[in-house]
Design a protein around this motif. Structure first.
Motif, short mmCIF file in Angstrom:
data_model
loop_
_atom_site.label_atom_id
_atom_site.label_comp_id
_atom_site.label_asym_id
_atom_site.label_seq_id
_atom_site.Cartn_x
_atom_site.Cartn_y
_atom_site.Cartn_z
N THR A 214 35.18 23.35 -18.42
CA THR A 214 34.99 23.38 -20.19
C THR A 214 33.91 22.83 -20.34
OG1 THR A 214 37.23 23.69 -20.61
CG2 THR A 214 35.81 23.06 -22.40
N ILE A 215 33.63 21.43 -19.86
CA ILE A 215 32.43 20.53 -20.53
C ILE A 215 31.29 21.30 -19.99
CG2 ILE A 215 31.54 18.39 -19.97
CD1 ILE A 215 34.16 17.14 -20.12
N ALA A 230 33.44 16.57 -27.45
CA ALA A 230 34.41 15.52 -27.46
C ALA A 230 35.45 15.84 -28.44
CB ALA A 230 33.76 14.37 -27.64
N LYS A 231 35.06 16.40 -29.76
CA LYS A 231 35.91 16.69 -30.75
C LYS A 231 37.02 17.67 -30.22
CE LYS A 231 33.05 15.18 -34.42
NZ LYS A 231 32.28 15.65 -35.75
N THR A 239 33.40 9.46 -22.64
CA THR A 239 34.20 10.19 -21.74
C THR A 239 33.40 11.51 -21.29
OG1 THR A 239 36.22 9.39 -22.24
CG2 THR A 239 36.41 11.00 -20.94
N VAL A 240 32.90 12.29 -22.17
CA VAL A 240 32.29 13.56 -22.16
C VAL A 240 30.96 13.27 -21.17
CG1 VAL A 240 31.06 15.51 -22.93
CG2 VAL A 240 33.27 14.65 -24.09
N SER A 241 30.27 12.19 -21.54
CA SER A 241 29.26 12.04 -20.56
C SER A 241 29.29 11.67 -19.34
CB SER A 241 28.44 10.90 -21.41
OG SER A 241 27.30 10.43 -20.85
N LYS A 246 29.50 13.30 -13.48
CA LYS A 246 30.28 13.45 -12.32
C LYS A 246 30.28 14.65 -11.80
CE LYS A 246 34.63 13.65 -12.16
NZ LYS A 246 36.24 13.35 -12.70
N VAL A 247 30.41 15.83 -12.88
CA VAL A 247 30.42 17.16 -12.48
C VAL A 247 29.27 17.66 -11.68
CG1 VAL A 247 30.51 19.45 -13.31
CG2 VAL A 247 32.33 17.77 -13.99
#
Length: 261
Positions: A214-215, A230-231, A239-241, A246-247
């Motif tokens: 999703t991100i 994030a919302k 966390t999104v960053s 990582k992805v």
């Protein structure tokens, strides 16, 4: 699956059905299965043939060569290595097309004056590069050879079919930019690069979890900010960053492994 069963379906096979056929062909080498696989993937030969059309050889001849390359790819494909077939077949087909262009050489119908001018252009390019300590402009070569810029470009275009290597030669446009000969001639097939890239990305993303996918899709397909993602996911922007980094690292490693780098 027999050809009769295939034609009764009245549709293209799904990805999983094609994979199952490749497994069956690997086991049996059944010529009927081979024919089905060829028919299912002829679109790749068609796309790549269009990329090389209009360069001195008839499209039908190029398509025939591309189709032979496709058959070679089907015979050599190893499903267990994890590559999508289109990613494996593309370089095989292109290799056959380029080999055909090299073998044809000047037997392609190119006027002798163009052949002679092409040789002079190559020599002039070397001489003028040494003289000016830069890549010569088309106008420089034209003046040196007492020809017009149009004649130089005409020869360049004709020699493209004879010697693909000449496409790497660069010329100064006069705007502090250099262009390759390939940029002066023809258009790229817009779907060509998508064949391999899409398959590689799909392979790289197959092990991502739902949040990671999703991100990635929201950031790079839908062009959304980390804050809005994030919302949507009810997590922090930090966390999104972190997940995004990582992805991207995971995909980069997967792509390197898939491409054998």
């Amino acid at each position: 699956m027999t050809k009769d069963e295939y034609y009764k379906l009245g549709r293209k096979l799904t990805k999983e059905e094609r994979k199952e056929l490749f497994r069956e062909y690997d086991r049996t080498k059944d010529p009927q299965i081979r024919d089905i696989l060829i028919e299912e993937h002829l679109y790749i030969a068609e796309i790549l043939s269009k990329k090389y059309a209009g360069k001195g050889i008839d499209y039908e001849d190029i398509y025939q060569v591309a189709s032979i390359g496709l058959i070679y790819a089907i015979d050599r494909y190893d499903l267990t290595r994890g590559y999508e077939f289109s990613s494996f077949a593309t370089p095989t087909i292109i290799g056959e097309i380029k080999k055909y262009f090299r073998d044809k050489g000047w037997t392609i119908r190119v006027p002798r004056r163009i052949q002679e001018l092409s040789k002079k252009i190559n020599l002039a390019n070397i001489h003028l590069s040494q003289k000016y300590q830069r890549t010569p402009k088309v106008e420089d070569i034209a003046e040196y050879l007492n020809a017009t810029p149009e004649e130089i470009l005409e020869s360049v275009e004709a020699s493209k079919a004879y010697s693909p290597q000449s496409l790497d030669v660069s010329y100064d446009t006069g705007d502090d930019k250099e262009i390759n000969l390939s940029d002066l001639i023809g258009e790229e097939e817009q779907y060509y690069d998508k064949i391999e890239v899409n398959d590689l990305l799909e392979t790289a993303m197959k092990d991502l979890n739902e949040v990671e996918r999703t991100i990635l899709l929201e950031r790079y397909i839908n062009k959304r900010t980390q804050v809005s993602i994030a919302k949507k996911l009810d997590i922090s922007q930090m966390t999104v960053s972190r997940i995004e980094k990582k992805v991207l690292k995971k995909i980069k490693q997967e792509l390197k492994k898939t491409m054998g780098i």
